[in-house]
Write a protein that holds these residues in place. Structure first.
Motif, PDB file in Angstrom:
ATOM      1  N   PHE A 138      12.170   5.127   3.414  1.00 31.41           N
ATOM      2  CA  PHE A 138      12.487   6.037   4.506  1.00 31.41           C
ATOM      3  C   PHE A 138      12.059   5.835   6.126  1.00 31.41           C
ATOM      4  CE2 PHE A 138      11.948   8.073   0.425  1.00 31.41           C
ATOM      5  CZ  PHE A 138      13.357   8.733   0.363  1.00 31.41           C
ATOM      6  N   GLN A 139      12.787   5.818   6.820  1.00 30.41           N
ATOM      7  CA  GLN A 139      12.431   5.563   8.192  1.00 30.41           C
ATOM      8  C   GLN A 139      11.202   6.282   8.699  1.00 30.41           C
ATOM      9  OE1 GLN A 139      15.737   5.865  10.958  1.00 30.41           O
ATOM     10  NE2 GLN A 139      16.794   4.175   9.950  1.00 30.41           N
ATOM     11  N   ASN A 140      11.013   7.812   8.344  1.00 24.17           N
ATOM     12  CA  ASN A 140      10.026   8.555   8.650  1.00 24.17           C
ATOM     13  C   ASN A 140       8.831   8.348   7.719  1.00 24.17           C
ATOM     14  OD1 ASN A 140      11.158   9.787   6.550  1.00 24.17           O
ATOM     15  ND2 ASN A 140      11.239  11.908   7.481  1.00 24.17           N
ATOM     16  N   GLY A 141       8.803   7.295   7.026  1.00 21.50           N
ATOM     17  CA  GLY A 141       7.776   7.401   5.764  1.00 21.50           C
ATOM     18  C   GLY A 141       7.056   6.040   5.927  1.00 21.50           C
ATOM     19  N   ILE A 142       7.158   5.445   7.153  1.00 20.12           N
ATOM     20  CA  ILE A 142       6.467   4.081   7.150  1.00 20.12           C
ATOM     21  C   ILE A 142       5.034   4.191   7.370  1.00 20.12           C
ATOM     22  CG2 ILE A 142       6.577   4.011   9.718  1.00 20.12           C
ATOM     23  CD1 ILE A 142       7.374   0.920   7.527  1.00 20.12           C
ATOM     24  N   ASP A 143       4.610   5.370   7.744  1.00 23.75           N
ATOM     25  CA  ASP A 143       3.024   5.502   8.094  1.00 23.75           C
ATOM     26  C   ASP A 143       2.467   6.115   6.625  1.00 23.75           C
ATOM     27  OD1 ASP A 143       4.134   7.956   8.421  1.00 23.75           O
ATOM     28  OD2 ASP A 143       2.844   8.600  10.008  1.00 23.75           O
ATOM     29  N   LYS A 144       3.288   6.536   5.783  1.00 23.55           N
ATOM     30  CA  LYS A 144       2.813   7.036   4.477  1.00 23.55           C
ATOM     31  C   LYS A 144       2.150   5.913   3.260  1.00 23.55           C
ATOM     32  CE  LYS A 144       5.596  11.226   4.785  1.00 23.55           C
ATOM     33  NZ  LYS A 144       6.625  12.073   3.852  1.00 23.55           N
ATOM     34  N   GLY A 168       0.812  -1.269   0.002  1.00 25.88           N
ATOM     35  CA  GLY A 168       0.119  -0.145   0.067  1.00 25.88           C
ATOM     36  C   GLY A 168       0.874   1.097  -0.018  1.00 25.88           C
ATOM     37  N   PHE A 169       2.271   1.165  -0.160  1.00 28.24           N
ATOM     38  CA  PHE A 169       2.939   2.177  -0.275  1.00 28.24           C
ATOM     39  C   PHE A 169       2.867   2.835  -1.628  1.00 28.24           C
ATOM     40  CE2 PHE A 169       5.023   2.607   3.878  1.00 28.24           C
ATOM     41  CZ  PHE A 169       5.188   1.309   4.139  1.00 28.24           C
ATOM     42  N   TRP A 170       2.719   4.318  -1.785  1.00 29.57           N
ATOM     43  CA  TRP A 170       2.849   4.881  -3.179  1.00 29.57           C
ATOM     44  C   TRP A 170       4.198   4.828  -3.835  1.00 29.57           C
ATOM     45  CZ3 TRP A 170      -0.160   7.581   0.726  1.00 29.57           C
ATOM     46  CH2 TRP A 170      -1.419   7.939   0.350  1.00 29.57           C
ATOM     47  N   LEU A 171       4.013   4.361  -4.816  1.00 30.04           N
ATOM     48  CA  LEU A 171       5.094   4.417  -5.832  1.00 30.04           C
ATOM     49  C   LEU A 171       5.008   5.451  -6.774  1.00 30.04           C
ATOM     50  CD1 LEU A 171       5.246   0.572  -7.011  1.00 30.04           C
ATOM     51  CD2 LEU A 171       6.524   1.730  -5.202  1.00 30.04           C
ATOM     52  N   LYS A 172       3.733   5.964  -6.952  1.00 32.73           N
ATOM     53  CA  LYS A 172       3.445   7.053  -7.500  1.00 32.73           C
ATOM     54  C   LYS A 172       2.038   7.656  -7.080  1.00 32.73           C
ATOM     55  CE  LYS A 172       3.688  10.293 -10.763  1.00 32.73           C
ATOM     56  NZ  LYS A 172       4.778  11.248 -10.851  1.00 32.73           N
ATOM     57  N   GLY A 173       1.941   9.154  -6.690  1.00 30.08           N
ATOM     58  CA  GLY A 173       0.728   9.341  -6.205  1.00 30.08           C
ATOM     59  C   GLY A 173       0.541  10.926  -6.347  1.00 30.08           C
ATOM     60  N   SER A 174      -0.563  11.456  -6.182  1.00 24.49           N
ATOM     61  CA  SER A 174      -0.845  12.897  -6.358  1.00 24.49           C
ATOM     62  C   SER A 174      -0.152  13.744  -5.383  1.00 24.49           C
ATOM     63  CB  SER A 174      -2.388  12.998  -5.962  1.00 24.49           C
ATOM     64  OG  SER A 174      -2.702  12.887  -4.732  1.00 24.49           O
TER      65      SER A 174
END
Length: 658
Positions: free
Chosen positions: A241-247, A225-231
């Protein structure tokens, strides 16, 4: 009437007239909204299908490039002779390949230890050959290990992630997918791998281009569910990234993510907007992947199957965009509706009256149509039944097989002059001494006898895939369209059936028949005049079959076949056959060999003919070669064993008369 009453009457009339058209306007509004949604849904599906196709095609294209380089002749030459000149040839080939493709960040050939032998860096579309002193060992990298362990023809595809150099994410960000396949020399030994670093940004740009003019947001998610391409570009590649785990998409759209993960594709509306999604499985059979690792020298955490390696393509239309579209539809309907209200008020009475008249007329027409349909159906059933009975009646005179060979469905379709050319086997049979037999019977007994006899023979012919073309008094002419074996098996069965038939009529003299077979081309069709026509066959092959049947009387045989039927048999060894004569057919320049088939003879005669067959055929050969003394000797040897062989007596007499 007071002014208030007039106003009240006007308002009531106005509201009664307005109400149905107001409902129509509401229906039109919702239809427009529904159509707009349907168009939106279709466009979303088409966009997703196009993007899905783009991804699959891109993967196939890359794998095709990879397999091309892995099987390259120059690479095999290098594996056989690792020399500097050979390396230069391969380097130049890779450099030219990269210059034309402009889609690979790196193209590499690594040996079995993971050492880079050749590396081409893409360099933003200006590729260059990396000098030998800058080549590195990648033997501890997961992508080398995962690729090198594959079998020949398999392909390793890495996760879609960001490029890492020296343990750090490379900036500017470079989305990357690695494609690798093992390399084998001509002896089948694994010698290394070919590895592509594919610039994933090119794929993302192609996917975005397909929906650039659409009113939706395009998203590409990995399996987690992580964005490879998003808006929002800041939300992309959160897993790197360590700070992107909830994105993740699931954190922003939790309800929607649950629906998306439970199906491969679909569409739905929520209070956040309209979502369309599909699941992409870019890997094909024989392609492998793994989880990879962000650490430079650690192995993959696990292998990933073809079904586990998937992405989610999502088309998203926010609720605000949907509301804007709805308001536009409402505005477009409201203005013309107000104008229509005035017109509708003046003509509503006329339309209502017209509608009532039309309903009554339609009801009357429906009743009439139902009556006509019932009558038509009844008439059709009568005609079909009549046609069926006519066909069945005519089949007793003209066989259905005859009609089918003319490529007709019914006797009603047959026209004078219809004809077809076909190769068939013709059977003639005749009762021996029928004239003397019939003289002993009354006309009624004659007809009863003939019908009884023919009734025994007809089913046998049909059972062996033949049909009776005509009865000629006591004689039968039958055709076998499929094979000569059908005709011969049918003839043998007729003779055996005749034996049982004679046993059942012991109060009468037994009857015997002669049968002649010939195979050849014939014309089958209809002849006659305007008011009377008949089906017939025309051919020299028919005449020859009749002549061969007549020869059975002279030679005292029951079943004779021509050389043409003999040559069309699938396996002559399954029949008891001997040559009986070589004759010159009327109108033919070449002689025709005639054979006797004696499978249906009584057991003792069958045994005698088998014992004397060789001597008989030797004698026949000597006779035609004009070695009369040798022929006489052979024929006498036959008569010593089988003194009642009529054919041998005929040939012996011919020899003695010479």
């Amino acid at each position: 009437m007071s002014t208030s009453d007039k106003l009240k009457r006007f308002l009531i009339t106005f509201l009664l007239l307005l109400l149905p058209f107001l409902l129509i306007a509401i229906v039109i509004y919702y239809q427009e909204v529904t159509i707009n949604k349907k168009i939106l849904e279709i466009q979303a599906i088409e966009n997703l299908n196009g993007q899905n196709e783009q991804i699959v095609n891109e993967f196939n294209y890359i794998v095709s490039d990879l397999m091309f380089l892995s099987e390259q002749y120059e690479l095999q030459q290098l594996l056989e002779n690792d020399s500097i000149p050979q390396r230069r040839i391969l380097e130049n080939g890779y450099h030219l390949f990269a210059s034309r493709k402009k889609m690979y960040e790196q193209i590499r050939f690594l040996n079995e230890t993971g050492m880079e032998i050749i590396r081409i860096n893409g360099n933003a579309g200006n590729p260059f050959i990396v000098p030998p002193q800058q080549l590195q060992s990648k033997g501890k990298r997961y992508y080398f290990k995962d690729t090198f362990m594959l079998q020949q023809g398999n392909v390793f595809v890495s996760p879609f992630d960001l490029n890492i150099e020296q343990g750090q994410i490379e900036y500017p960000l470079k989305p990357m997918i690695r494609f690798g396949t093992p390399v084998f020399d001509k002896a089948g030994k694994k010698r290394g791998i070919i590895l592509f670093n594919y610039l994933g940004e090119k794929l993302l740009q192609k996917l975005h281009k397909r929906v650039a003019t659409a009113s939706c947001e395009f998203m590409l998610l990995n399996a987690e569910g992580f964005w490879l391409k998003g808006s929002v570009s800041q939300d992309e590649w959160g897993f790197m990234f360590q700070n992107g785990i909830d994105k993740t998409f699931g954190n922003r759209f939790s309800e929607e993510w649950q629906k998306i993960t439970q199906a491969k594709s679909g569409q739905f509306y929520t209070n956040k907007g309209f979502f369309s999604f599909s699941t992409i499985y870019p890997l094909l059979e024989g392609q492998k992947s793994s989880s990879g690792t962000q650490k430079a020298f650690l192995p993959s955490l696990k292998n990933i199957s073809v079904l586990e390696y998937h992405w989610k393509l999502i088309s998203y239309v926010p609720i605000s965009v949907l509301q804007i579209n709805t308001r536009k539809i409402l505005k477009h309907i409201a203005i013309p509706f107000m104008a229509l209200v005035l017109l509708i008020m003046s003509i509503s009475a006329f339309l209502t009256k017209t509608y009532i008249i039309r309903v009554n007329v339609d009801a009357a027409l429906r009743i009439k149509n139902q009556q006509l349909e019932a009558f038509s159906k009844q008439l059709e059933e009568i005609q079909q039944d009549k046609l069926y009975r006519i066909n069945k009646a005519f089949e007793r005179f003209i066989p259905y097989e005859f009609i089918r060979l003319l490529d007709k469905d019914s006797i009603l379709d047959v026209q004078l002059g219809d004809q077809v050319a076909k190769e068939m086997t013709i059977l003639f049979s005749d009762i021996r001494g029928f004239t003397s037999i019939s003289e002993k019977m009354t006309p009624q007994e004659n007809f009863d006898f003939i019908n009884s006899y023919l009734g025994q023979m007809e089913p046998i012919i049909a059972l062996n895939h033949g049909f009776i073309d005509k009865y000629i008094g006591d004689a039968i002419m039958a055709l076998f369209p499929s094979s000569a074996d059908d005709a011969l098996c049918g003839a043998i069965a007729m003779l055996r059936k005749l034996l049982k038939y004679n046993q059942g009529r012991q109060a009468y003299d037994p009857i015997s028949i002669g049968i002649g077979l010939n195979t050849g081309a014939l014309m089958l069709g209809t002849i006659g005049g305007k008011n009377r026509m008949d089906g017939t066959v025309i051919s020299d092959a028919v005449n020859l079959a009749a002549r061969i049947e007549n020869m059975t009387k002279m030679y005292g045989t029951r079943l004779l076949i021509s050389q043409y039927t003999y040559s069309h048999l699938n396996d002559i060894s399954q029949y008891a056959i001997r040559i009986i004569d070589i004759v010159k057919a009327k109108g033919k320049s070449e002689p025709v060999t005639v054979y006797e088939v004696f499978d249906a003879d009584s057991p003792n005669i069958f045994e005698l003919k088998m014992k004397t067959r060789d001597n008989f055929e030797f004698g026949l050969a000597y006779y035609h070669q004009k070695h009369i003394n040798k022929a006489i000797k052979c024929f006498k040897q036959v008569l010593q064993i089988y003194p009642d062989d009529q054919a041998t007596h005929i040939y012996l007499k011919r020899c003695l008369d010479k």
